[in-house]
Design a protein around this motif. Structure first.
Motif, mmCIF file in Angstrom:
data_model
loop_
_atom_site.group_PDB
_atom_site.id
_atom_site.type_symbol
_atom_site.label_atom_id
_atom_site.label_comp_id
_atom_site.label_asym_id
_atom_site.label_seq_id
_atom_site.Cartn_x
_atom_site.Cartn_y
_atom_site.Cartn_z
ATOM 1 N N ILE A 148 -10.675 6.403 4.708
ATOM 2 C CA ILE A 148 -10.528 5.372 3.800
ATOM 3 C C ILE A 148 -10.389 4.003 4.634
ATOM 4 N N GLY A 149 -11.184 2.876 4.439
ATOM 5 C CA GLY A 149 -11.083 1.867 4.899
ATOM 6 C C GLY A 149 -11.613 0.577 3.898
ATOM 7 N N LEU A 150 -10.928 -0.470 3.831
ATOM 8 C CA LEU A 150 -11.059 -1.291 2.739
ATOM 9 C C LEU A 150 -10.849 -2.576 2.893
ATOM 10 N N ARG A 151 -11.563 -3.795 2.602
ATOM 11 C CA ARG A 151 -11.377 -5.022 2.399
ATOM 12 C C ARG A 151 -11.791 -5.296 0.875
ATOM 13 N N SER A 194 0.920 -1.230 0.211
ATOM 14 C CA SER A 194 0.021 -0.013 0.012
ATOM 15 C C SER A 194 0.880 1.341 -0.211
ATOM 16 N N SER A 195 0.225 2.197 -0.308
ATOM 17 C CA SER A 195 0.834 3.638 -0.263
ATOM 18 C C SER A 195 1.317 4.038 1.100
ATOM 19 N N SER A 196 0.497 3.620 1.968
ATOM 20 C CA SER A 196 0.766 4.069 3.451
ATOM 21 C C SER A 196 -0.248 3.061 4.334
ATOM 22 N N HIS A 197 0.059 3.193 5.796
ATOM 23 C CA HIS A 197 -0.928 2.365 6.347
ATOM 24 C C HIS A 197 -0.851 3.303 7.767
ATOM 25 N N LEU A 198 -2.208 3.531 8.601
ATOM 26 C CA LEU A 198 -2.367 4.047 9.606
ATOM 27 C C LEU A 198 -1.565 3.596 10.703
ATOM 28 N N GLY A 247 -9.218 -4.265 8.870
ATOM 29 C CA GLY A 247 -9.181 -3.737 7.144
ATOM 30 C C GLY A 247 -7.883 -2.873 7.243
ATOM 31 N N TRP A 248 -7.916 -2.390 5.911
ATOM 32 C CA TRP A 248 -6.663 -1.533 5.716
ATOM 33 C C TRP A 248 -6.934 0.116 5.672
ATOM 34 N N SER A 249 -6.246 0.947 6.395
ATOM 35 C CA SER A 249 -6.767 2.395 6.238
ATOM 36 C C SER A 249 -5.361 3.047 5.888
ATOM 37 N N PRO A 250 -5.204 4.202 5.047
ATOM 38 C CA PRO A 250 -3.789 4.769 4.986
ATOM 39 C C PRO A 250 -3.580 5.678 6.038
ATOM 40 N N SER A 264 -3.131 8.797 5.762
ATOM 41 C CA SER A 264 -3.828 10.105 5.355
ATOM 42 C C SER A 264 -4.854 9.802 4.024
ATOM 43 N N SER A 265 -6.100 10.201 4.298
ATOM 44 C CA SER A 265 -7.204 9.785 3.482
ATOM 45 C C SER A 265 -7.067 10.918 2.049
ATOM 46 N N ASP A 266 -6.676 10.745 0.993
ATOM 47 C CA ASP A 266 -6.584 11.516 -0.121
ATOM 48 C C ASP A 266 -6.509 10.501 -1.229
ATOM 49 N N ARG A 267 -6.402 11.086 -2.566
ATOM 50 C CA ARG A 267 -6.690 10.527 -3.631
ATOM 51 C C ARG A 267 -5.240 9.878 -4.010
ATOM 52 N N TYR A 268 -4.147 9.845 -3.552
ATOM 53 C CA TYR A 268 -2.858 9.676 -3.957
ATOM 54 C C TYR A 268 -2.599 8.153 -3.203
ATOM 55 N N GLN A 269 -3.612 7.794 -2.544
ATOM 56 C CA GLN A 269 -3.386 6.379 -1.429
ATOM 57 C C GLN A 269 -3.675 5.419 -2.632
ATOM 58 N N TRP A 270 -3.280 3.841 -2.355
ATOM 59 C CA TRP A 270 -3.461 2.944 -3.143
ATOM 60 C C TRP A 270 -3.110 1.614 -2.223
ATOM 61 N N LEU A 271 -4.162 0.390 -2.659
ATOM 62 C CA LEU A 271 -3.625 -0.737 -2.147
ATOM 63 C C LEU A 271 -3.312 -1.640 -3.120
ATOM 64 N N GLU A 272 -2.300 -2.576 -3.268
ATOM 65 C CA GLU A 272 -2.234 -3.462 -4.546
ATOM 66 C C GLU A 272 -1.941 -4.656 -3.821
ATOM 67 N N VAL A 273 -2.318 -5.817 -4.786
ATOM 68 C CA VAL A 273 -2.187 -7.354 -4.263
ATOM 69 C C VAL A 273 -1.770 -7.852 -5.540
#
Length: 1323
Positions: A168-171, A46-50, A69-72, A74-83
């Motif tokens: 931002i929170g994601l599974r 990921s771009s970062s994690h909390l 789950g994953w949370s970066p 900071s919450s902005d549009r430059y975050q990403w999660l990769e698999v």
């Protein structure tokens, strides 16, 4: 095949279909396995994690480990999660879920895919929609099935929006199945050669399929050829795929066929290619786009026995053929006619020869690109702290569609100035501003907005500055500045940050939108991954590690041949040479019939006709004949003359083929949409039989009908299949034993002629005459133009008398382009004209108020509305026209001739209009807000809906709609009256001096001195002696004339009481004194020549002298056209000539014109009732042209020229119809023919062909006659001029002239002036 066999075959077919369906259903179910749930945490990045408990490894669907789950950070549009899925996998769906037990979830996101973890590719739906909708809470699962499954190893999800009350929170989970492939890699010097013989068994179709990926935009993918020298080549050229079919080594156009498909194929992503060869065509598919290609017969047979892959090579020679580049990249699953060629190479099959370093894996160089997505995009990199004394260098590569944009800017050290490297007009420019120095400017390159990668290098070394584009193959510019050019503390790429950021960056140019890669500063490459991690520099609105360029013109939305150009965010269609208009060249600018042109007020002439509107048939130039009550479309062909049959040696028949000016599709459409079509067919004969007998085989026939046509054995004026001519149908043939005049086989000339009127057998395509070789046989034939009238579409209408009434039709299909046009009239203030619904989408046009029309629709981006407001009420019971269009770029609405209103579509929104319900006309599915009134000529995408037929079976709706004169009555000109018809209208020109469809064609005639037209108002009752009761207290007279004669009588109206009204030209001069000087004499001669004035003479009391009303307008006998209008009401008379001021005066003798007898134009033969002075004028007659003569409601010229048999008019002397008021004649007048329907022809002893059939001798004789006539006319004119000059010279020499010796004074007033009773008015 018996019934039992058919049943067995049907059962077997059904079983096979069921098994195939089951197989694909099973395949679909199998390829939906979870791919993420069993992966190790190391597969997630990921771009970062909390925090540690919010790391990417906890982002598995329905799992609660860690923080759920994953949370970066900071919450902005430059975050990403990769698999990382571990290997290339078939991915069919993706599902998301919020972070467990929180307020953190995504509401929208982007999906990215990659094979290497770099060079990401964004997934798009419908080729334009980027974002996927996310969740509405933290626990529910939202799954999206991919419209187009993806093959990739890495999946990256980028949040766009999230719960505003959380983070931002994601599974997530992805679904799919394993993917297996055979891959081969080429390094630009390697290749494979396959021997394809013995060839596979003959197949119903041949095919080649493969996948490829590359970073280079040119190279040979494969080349196949055989013994017959037929070859096929697949090649990349500037990122496009070319398919070349060739015979032999020749490069001539006849020996090869080239097609191209795709664009930007050098993006280092996999692309699918398939070539399917059928008997007469092939299908070329690149990714999801297929091109159907017609193959010439010389390329239909393939016999390939060898194929080289990666290079253009032939067996027995390892040298490349020609100047083709080898391919550098990877190929996958190369299959030829079912044989996997890569697998053969891996198995080291003896039919495969390997050249160079060929590996069976895909090794890819890593080029990290970045995308400048918007005008706010920029990248800021640190410069050098201490500038080098030797200079600096900056390099980069870019690709874009924009002609302008800033690539780079930096300040010179120590605030010494600034440098800008930018694009302008698709050229590269360098501009340097140095304090106290003149600006330095350089430019290089051209057409740099072609979407290809271009390299740029800026080098400053030891007082020498160089800018280079595309290296050695490109262009460069040089300068030698007197100052050092070095980078400052910061370099800005693409644009500048907002001013409020406080960074020193100024961009006087447009921001750059496109892609960049391979950035280098002072020969040191820039690591963009470090930049992406915010460990170096700063950026905004960038997409790093991908190039998001899109070719919007690759599969162009420009229709009808419109040329496509594009910028980064949109495309533009140039429709200037297409005949179509709109954002996508969809709507035709031409009318669909001559009828439509006529009711826009046009007259006869050639017009472009587009029979299917926005459909695929191209416009054609067609002659429209509007001279009659009906409007004819005239389709010409190559031979409409009466043509003599010339016998040919060795041939017993004569055949003729007719080529029409319209294309086949348009010809068929014209015939179909017309109410009536006809074509003249004539045969002149002498001892030349036509059909012979109805029982035996016909001697002659013709071919007609759609396509290639069918043989027809009937003649003009008879029904199809009758094997008769018109005379046989009417039982009037010269020999009752036969059914055609020519079949009598007589030595006298005869003819069979008539009209072919059955549309199913039109047009006539060829003619075969079978009895033309016997001794003494002579014949000639004529096939006229195809003529059609009555446009079924223009007047097709329905009347809706209730708000709850409507018509329904099948669903309207206008997914990407939809145009709707119709006319309406109503007295209601609102109502829905048209509506069609889908599940979410809809389209609707309605009258929203008495002055506003609303066009609304939704294609998935939310409702879009276009409104047009009229300046006056639309519920005026007059016809109004609506034209609405919706395409992928915009929506437009036009009302009548008001300017069109437009609304742009979202740049990256949904584009497909998906409807599934019935189309409602005049109402809605809810039966509310229905329309009351008439709808006419409703067309959707050029197809007319038959409202009348549907209305006949629908309660509450009536077929047709009368009442057209309210809207079109103004088209009837010159006092013509509009007459209503059930469908359409007409102009009654009876009260007018004009004729034509709109009473706009003047009726004119040329007069000679002996010409006379006498129109009798009412005859004297011979039996009782009673005078006719025609007494006038008023007259309205209008006419136009052109003459050089003076004096001249233009019009005379007489009565039984010796009263009259006369309109004449006369020379009015003041006579000079006897001893006037020569100067005065010359002046008076000039006055005489220019004093031809109009006189109106009234004698309303036979006991008194006439009253003369003389206009002040001079020089009316000058050979120019003049218009005169005279009106009298009782004693008040007004005269207007041309555009001069109206002149008023009074008559005093009487106000009644009693017992009016007749009106005369030209010479007055019965001049006994005239006074002596007027009698002299009357005896001269009139030489010139008269036009549009109207006396009250009587048009004597029209009666004489057009209705002489039914009007009380007598014509003596020569009278020739001409064109007085116009200098241009009917462009089709020489070709137009008049037909008598059902005319059967006649037999006679004279030869009717002498003047009709073309011959060389007649042509030569005609030319000689014309030359002689021209010479004699020229001599006559010269003699007349010399004579006039001689007379003028004599009149200047003689000082006193007697009245009887001067022709100019022969009819002047008495030298003593007017008598007591004769009054003159000088107005």
């Amino acid at each position: 095949m018996d019934l039992w066999s058919k049943k067995v075959l049907g059962i077997i077919t059904q079983v096979l279909l069921t098994l195939i369906s089951s197989h694909w259903a099973t395949r679909g179910e199998v390829c939906h396995s979870p791919l993420v749930s069993n992966l190790l945490p190391s597969s997630f990045r990921s771009s970062s994690h909390l925090s540690g408990s919010h790391g990417p490894g906890f982002a598995k669907l329905n799992r609660r480990e860690g923080a759920g789950g994953w949370s970066p950070l900071s919450s902005d549009r430059y975050q990403w999660l990769e698999v990382d899925l571990g290997e290339r996998t078939h991915i069919t769906a993706v599902a998301t879920q919020g972070r467990y037990g929180s307020s953190d979830w995504l509401t929208a996101y982007l999906l990215m895919f990659s094979d290497t973890g770099h060079n990401w590719r964004q997934y798009r739906q419908e080729d334009s929609i980027d974002a996927f909708p996310g969740n509405t809470n933290a626990d529910s699962v939202v799954q999206h099935k991919l419209q187009h499954p993806v093959i990739a190893r890495y999946v990256r999800l980028i949040p766009l929006d999230w719960n505003p009350n959380g983070r931002i929170g994601l599974r997530l989970e992805t679904y799919g199945c394993p993917y297996n492939s055979d891959v081969v890699s080429f390094d630009g010097r390697s290749s494979l050669l396959f021997r394809l013989s013995p060839r596979p068994r003959q197949m119903t179709r041949e095919s080649i399929s493969l996948k490829f990926k590359t970073l280079w935009n040119s190279g040979i993918l494969l080349h196949a050829e055989g013994h017959s020298e037929h070859s096929l080549t697949l090649e990349l050229e500037k990122g496009k795929l070319l398919l070349l079919l060739r015979k032999g080594r020749s490069s001539s156009p006849d020996a090869q066929q080239l097609v191209s498909l795709g664009s930007l194929l050098d993006d280092q992503h996999w692309h699918d290619v398939t070539v399917e060869h059928h008997s007469t065509h092939l299908n070329l598919t690149v990714d999801k786009n297929t091109l159907w290609v017609q193959i010439p017969p010389r390329f239909t047979h393939w016999d390939h026995d060898q194929m080289s892959v990666g290079a253009y090579r032939v067996l027995g020679s390892w040298r490349s053929v020609g100047s083709h580049r080898n391919f550098k990249g990877c190929l996958e699953n190369l299959v030829y006619n079912g044989v996997n060629l890569v697998d053969l190479a891996k198995q080291k099959d003896q039919r495969v020869t390997v050249k160079g370093n060929v590996t069976f894996s895909c090794s890819e160089p890593v080029f990290v690109a970045m995308t400048f997505t918007s005008p706010e995009s920029f990248l800021c990199l640190p410069g050098v702290t201490e500038p080098s004394s030797t200079g600096t260098s900056v390099g980069l590569q870019f690709r874009t569609w924009n002609k302008a944009g800033m690539l780079l800017t930096f300040d010179l050290p120590k605030q010494g100035g600034a440098v800008w490297l930018y694009l302008s007009r698709a050229r590269l420019h360098l501009q340097i501003h140095k304090s106290g120095r003149a600006p330095l400017e350089l430019s290089a390159g051209s057409a740099l907005n072609d979407g290809q990668w271009h390299s740029v290098e800026l080098i400053s070394r030891r007082g020498h500055l160089t800018v280079t584009v595309d290296g050695d193959e490109g262009a460069s510019a040089h300068a030698s500045p007197s100052f050092l050019v070095a980078t400052g503390s910061q370099l800005f790429f693409g644009g500048c940050p907002p001013e409020e950021n406080g960074q020193e960056c100024m961009n006087p140019f447009r921001a750059f939108q496109g892609c960049m890669r391979l950035l280098a500063v002072d020969d040191q490459p820039v690591d963009l991954i470090v930049v992406q991690q915010r460990m170096m520099g700063n950026y905004s609105h960038l997409q790093i590690d991908m190039c998001g360029i899109i070719d919007r013109c690759s599969l162009s939305h420009c229709e009808h041949g419109g040329s496509c150009s594009q910028s980064w965010s949109t495309f533009h269609c140039n429709c200037s040479t297409t005949g179509y208009s709109g954002a996508t060249c969809h709507s035709s600018i031409y009318e669909q019939s001559c009828e439509a042109y006529k009711h826009k007020g046009n007259t006869s002439g050639f017009y472009y006709i587009d029979v299917d509107g926005s459909g695929p048939i191209r416009p054609q130039l067609i002659y429209c004949d509007m001279t009659e009550d009906k409007t004819w479309m005239v389709i010409q062909h190559n031979n409409t003359e009466l043509t003599r049959v010339q016998p040919s040696l060795g041939k017993n028949q004569h055949s003729a083929h007719f080529e029409y000016s319209s294309e086949e599709e348009q010809l068929a459409a014209i015939i179909t949409q017309s109410e009536h079509c006809e074509q003249e067919l004539t045969y002149h004969c002498r001892k030349s039989r036509l059909l012979n007998t109805p029982d035996g085989p016909p001697l002659s026939w013709w071919v007609g009908g759609p396509g290639v046509g069918q043989v027809q054995t009937y003649w003009g004026g008879a029904p199809p299949g009758s094997q008769r001519c018109a005379c046989g149908l009417q039982e009037s043939c010269v020999d009752p034993k036969h059914h055609c005049n020519c079949d009598a086989d007589r030595t006298e000339w005869a003819n069979d002629s008539g009209l072919l009127t059955h549309k199913e057998t039109l047009p006539v395509r060829s003619l075969v005459l079978g009895d033309v070789q016997r001794p003494g046989s002579e014949s000639a034939y004529k096939v006229g133009h195809l003529r059609c009238h009555g446009d079924k579409n223009v007047w097709n209408a329905a009347f809706f008398d209730k708000e709850t009434s409507y018509l329904h039709f099948p669903t309207f299909h206008g997914e990407l382009s939809a145009d709707i046009s119709f006319l309406f009239k109503t007295t209601s203030s609102s109502g829905v004209f048209l509506e069609n619904l889908g599940i979410k989408d809809f389209i609707r046009i309605e009258l929203s108020s008495s002055t506003e029309v609303l066009f609304s629709f939704d294609v998935g981006n939310g409702p879009l509305e276009v409104r047009v407001k009229a300046g006056s009420p639309l519920n005026d019971d007059r016809w109004h026209r609506i034209r609405a269009e919706r395409n992928v770029k915009e929506a437009s609405l036009r009302l009548d001739e008001l300017p069109a209103a437009t609304q742009e579509a979202p740049a990256d929104g949904h584009i497909h209009l998906q409807l599934n319900s019935q189309l409602f006309i005049g109402g809605t599915a809810s039966r509310q807000k229905g329309f009351r009134g008439c709808i006419r000529s409703l067309q959707l995408n050029g197809v007319t809906l038959d409202l009348e037929e549907r209305a006949k079976i629908t309660p509450g709706v009536q077929a047709g709609c009368p009442g057209h004169c309210n809207s079109y009555g103004s088209l009837c000109q010159n006092q013509g009256r509009c007459v209503e018809r059930p469908n359409s209208f007409s102009c009654n020109c009876g009260p007018s001096a004009y004729t034509g469809a709109f009473c706009d064609r003047e009726v004119s005639a040329s007069f000679k001195p002996g010409t006379s037209i006498s129109y009798t108002f009412k005859e004297l009752n011979r039996s009782s002696g009673a005078l006719p009761d025609v007494t006038l207290r008023a007259e309205d007279i209008s006419l136009s004339f052109r003459t050089s004669q003076s004096p001249a009588l233009l019009l005379y109206v007489g009565s039984y009481h010796r009263e009259y009204l006369a309109l004449l030209l006369n020379k009015h001069v003041c006579r000079p004194l006897l001893h006037a000087s020569l100067f005065n004499q010359l002046l008076m001669n000039s006055v005489r020549r220019g004093a031809n004035k109009l006189e109106v003479r009234y004698r309303l009391d036979s006991s008194k002298e006439p009253e003369i009303l003389r206009s002040k307008v001079r020089n009316l006998a000058n050979g120019q056209l003049h218009a005169v209008t005279i009106s009298r009401l009782a004693d008040a008379v007004s005269v207007q000539i041309d555009q001069n001021t109206k002149e008023d005066f009074n008559v005093t003798s009487d106000v009644e014109f009693n017992a009016v007898r007749s009106l005369v134009l030209g010479r007055v033969h019965n001049s006994g009732d005239l006074d002596l002075d007027l009698s002299r004028f009357a005896s001269l007659g009139f030489t010139g042209c008269l036009s549009a003569v109207l006396f009250n409601s009587v048009s004597p010229l029209k009666a004489a020229l057009l209705h002489q048999d039914t009007s009380p008019v007598i014509v003596t002397g020569p009278l020739v119809q001409s064109i007085c008021g116009s200098t241009s004649a009917n462009p089709y007048a020489a070709e137009k023919t008049h037909h008598l329907s059902g005319q059967s022809g006649s037999a006679g002893t004279g030869q009717p062909l002498v003047n009709a059939v073309r011959s060389d001798s007649a042509l030569i004789g005609g030319v000689i006659a014309v030359v002689i006539f021209v010479v004699l006319s020229a001599l006559a004119v010269m003699a007349r001029v010399i004579y006039r000059r001689k007379g003028t010279f004599q009149s200047q020499e003689v000082k006193t002239v007697k009245p009887e010796d001067s022709p100019e004074l022969a009819f002047s007033s008495s030298q003593n002036g007017p008598s007591e009773n004769q009054k003159e008015y000088f107005i």
